[in-house]
Write an enzyme that holds these catalytic residues in place. Structure first.
Site, short mmCIF file in Angstrom:
data_model
loop_
_atom_site.label_atom_id
_atom_site.label_comp_id
_atom_site.label_asym_id
_atom_site.label_seq_id
_atom_site.Cartn_x
_atom_site.Cartn_y
_atom_site.Cartn_z
N HIS A 290 0.83 -1.22 0.00
CA HIS A 290 0.00 0.00 0.00
C HIS A 290 0.86 1.26 0.00
O HIS A 290 0.54 2.25 0.67
CB HIS A 290 -0.94 0.00 1.22
CG HIS A 290 -1.99 -1.07 1.18
ND1 HIS A 290 -3.12 -0.96 0.41
CD2 HIS A 290 -2.05 -2.27 1.80
CE1 HIS A 290 -3.86 -2.05 0.57
NE2 HIS A 290 -3.20 -2.87 1.39
N ASP A 350 -0.41 -5.27 5.93
CA ASP A 350 -1.39 -6.16 5.30
C ASP A 350 -1.24 -6.19 3.78
O ASP A 350 -0.63 -5.31 3.18
CB ASP A 350 -2.81 -5.69 5.65
CG ASP A 350 -3.11 -4.32 5.06
OD1 ASP A 350 -2.26 -3.42 5.19
OD2 ASP A 350 -4.19 -4.15 4.45
N GLU A 351 -1.79 -7.22 3.20
CA GLU A 351 -1.97 -7.36 1.75
C GLU A 351 -0.70 -7.06 0.95
O GLU A 351 -0.71 -6.28 0.00
CB GLU A 351 -3.10 -6.47 1.27
CG GLU A 351 -4.46 -6.85 1.82
CD GLU A 351 -5.58 -6.01 1.23
OE1 GLU A 351 -6.60 -6.60 0.84
OE2 GLU A 351 -5.45 -4.77 1.15
N VAL A 352 0.39 -7.68 1.32
CA VAL A 352 1.64 -7.47 0.59
C VAL A 352 1.73 -8.48 -0.55
O VAL A 352 1.72 -9.69 -0.32
CB VAL A 352 2.86 -7.62 1.53
CG1 VAL A 352 4.15 -7.39 0.76
CG2 VAL A 352 2.74 -6.64 2.69
N ASP A 405 -2.35 -9.88 9.31
CA ASP A 405 -1.42 -10.58 8.44
C ASP A 405 -0.07 -10.79 9.12
O ASP A 405 0.60 -11.82 8.92
CB ASP A 405 -1.19 -9.78 7.14
CG ASP A 405 -2.47 -9.31 6.49
OD1 ASP A 405 -3.31 -8.72 7.22
OD2 ASP A 405 -2.64 -9.50 5.29
#
EC number: 3.2.1.52
Length: 561
Positions: A290, A350-352, A405
């Site tokens: 992000h 998160d969300e890597v 995460d």
């Protein structure tokens, strides 16, 4: 609520409310009204009733969120705005000059009596401890007791933050009849929050939110007794935070370098507006993913992606393999802690996406050197552990929050790191695992209210039971609260307020109130409907007393974070 219909009647009521310490509320009210003319006569020291015809109509009369203990009767006293004002008790630790309460007195007078600017009565408030110039924190005592009886009302709290919550409840107890007279019923309240962390997240990166929209949200949070503003201030699409250390981050990363940024002055205004309402401001600078907007103003920060053995010209997450990354993060976090006074900082995690890291030969060499093999979760763990450590080295009082995460990837993080659950429907199992590992936890997964559906979808949020998971009582105490999330893919200043309110109020009550007393949404509905009208009145709108037809509940589906 009881309405009194007067026919050719002149009614004078003498209503006195007095207080005692530790936090006391002293109120003297002399109310006079002419039924048909609406004129006011001189105040007298007795109640004189001429011709009165009464018609009793039961209506909703309550407080949102529901206090821990609330007892009300039909007995009521009348209030006169012309003879109403606030002052401090002699035994109060806070006196005139207490910025938080001085401002609250003015604010709540206009909320209680929107058509008046000042009065001459007395509401006396005493606070056991000071703290008027400080900031609310995770240990702030928000409890209060409120007693309204014939001739007397008493508000007791330990801190100014509890006094603010009590003033909010008091403001909701005052109501008008059809003829514009103000009343308050005999009431006893003992109240305190169930959870210490009751948050609301705004995403100001995907769509820039002007300052007035943020301040309006903070006002509504105070009405609902939320106490943490989670400011997801930057993300992939834009970097609107104007850094004094790295000005190019917003100069090159914001949607516009002048009109779509938050200056240092803007940030200070948000923090102070929140402080005056007993709300903490917790910033989030999410990395290593992000971060696309970060790279525009900080060359060398992001990982170059490769295709066919050569750079593709695109970039992935933050490059965790080079020293300059950690020097940059150290400087940025140092600034963040200087600007934002709260001890909590959200570091994301998160969300890597691992695709770019996998394509980069330098990253693969680093993985081999570190013994990570081909497990890129270990690389993310290395980065997050390093960044969390940077924060704690700078200031031992810093508490890091990270998304779930980080825990799911089995990262070695300090025990005092707070974990936030955002994924899906299996959050109960995640709550069990995290608390068993000894971590404090925040729950947001069931309160992603950027997801919208037709009808009264607030009922889904209301049904959430944050401590309903497999675990010991000690584990359940590690759930310190939760927050509503309003992600910005399809939200800007034009639709933020109707999408948030009153839908966010469901989570507000779940996080504040006794769960056993608030499991029935049908019983809660009339109070929520009335509270929605209160919100509309605060914002100078007309209320139609119909949640079932409210635009706030008629939206189409939206994408999540």
């Amino acid at each position: 609520m009881t309405r009194v219909l007067t026919v050719s009647a002149l009614v004078y009521c003498h209503f006195i409310v007095q207080t005692s310490s530790p936090t006391a509320l002293k109120l003297t009210e002399v109310c006079s009204s002419m039924a048909h003319t609406g004129t006011h006569s001189q105040p007298v020291r007795s109640c004189l009733l001429l011709v009165v015809v009464s018609v009793c109509v039961q209506q909703v009369h309550g407080v949102w969120p529901l206090p821990q203990q609330l007892h009300q009767s039909a007995d009521r006293g009348c209030l006169s705005p012309q003879r109403f004002s606030f002052t401090y008790g002699r035994d109060s630790a806070a006196q005139t000059g207490c910025s938080v309460l001085d401002a609250a007195f003015k604010r709540y007078f206009s909320i209680i009596f929107p058509d008046f600017t000042k009065g001459s009565g007395l509401l006396m408030l005493s606070v056991k401890t000071g703290g008027c110039d400080g900031y609310p924190d995770e240990d702030s005592d928000e409890s209060y007791n409120l007693s309204v009886s014939e001739g007397q009302a008493v508000l007791r709290s330990v801190t100014v933050w509890g006094a603010l919550r009590g003033l909010e409840s008091f403001s909701q107890l005052v109501y008008q009849d059809d003829y514009g007279s103000y009343f308050i019923n005999k009431t006893e309240i003992v109240d305190f929050p169930r959870f210490a962390f009751r948050g609301l997240l705004l995403d100001t990166s995907r769509h820039y939110l002007p300052l007035h929209a943020i301040l309006k949200t903070l006002d509504a949070m105070a009405y609902s007794k939320f106490n943490v503003f989670h400011w997801h201030i930057v993300d992939d699409p834009s970097f609107p935070y104007q850094s004094r250390t790295f000005p190019d981050l917003s100069n090159k990363g914001a949607f516009h370098p002048f009109t779509h940024i938050y200056t240092q002055s803007d940030v200070m205004r948000v923090i102070e507006h929140a402080r005056m309402r007993g709300i903490r401001v917790v910033p989030e600078f999410d990395s290593p993913g992000h971060t696309q907007s970060w790279g525009k103003g900080q060359p060398g920060l992001l990982t170059p992606c490769y295709k066919g053995g050569v750079p593709s010209g695109s970039f992935g997450p933050v490059d965790p393999t080079i020293d300059t990354t950690y020097k940059f993060m150290e400087s940025l976090l140092k600034e963040v802690k200087f600007v934002f006074p709260d001890s909590y900082v959200h570091l994301g995690g998160d969300e890597v996406s691992f695709a770019c890291w996998q394509s980069n030969p330098n990253v693969r060499k680093f993985m081999e050197k570190m013994g990570f093999g081909k497990d890129f979760t270990k690389l993310e763990s290395f980065y997050m552990e390093s960044v969390i450590l940077l924060g704690s080295i700078q200031d031992s009082k810093i508490t890091s929050i990270v998304w779930q995460d980080v825990f799911d990837y089995h990262e070695r993080i300090p025990q005092d790191t707070v974990l936030e659950i955002w994924k899906g429907e299996k959050y109960q199992a995640e709550l069990s695992r995290m608390t068993q590992a000894g971590h404090r936890v925040l729950l947001s997964a069931p309160w992603y209210i950027n997801h919208i559906s037709y009808g009264q979808d607030w009922r889904n949020s209301y049904a959430v039971q944050p401590q309903n998971f497999s675990g010991t009582e000690e584990q359940k105490k590690l759930v310190i609260g939760g927050e509503v999330a309003m992600w910005g893919e399809y939200v800007d200043a034009t639709n933020l307020t109707p999408r948030l309110w009153p839908r966010a109020c469901a989570a507000a009550e779940r996080l504040w109130s006794n769960e056993e007393k608030t499991l029935n949404a049908d019983l809660a509905f009339p109070r929520l409907e009335e509270f929605r009208c209160e919100l509309l009145r605060y914002w100078k709108y007309v209320c139609n007393h119909s949640l079932s037809t409210s635009a706030s509940f008629q939206w189409h589906s939206a994408h999540s974070k």
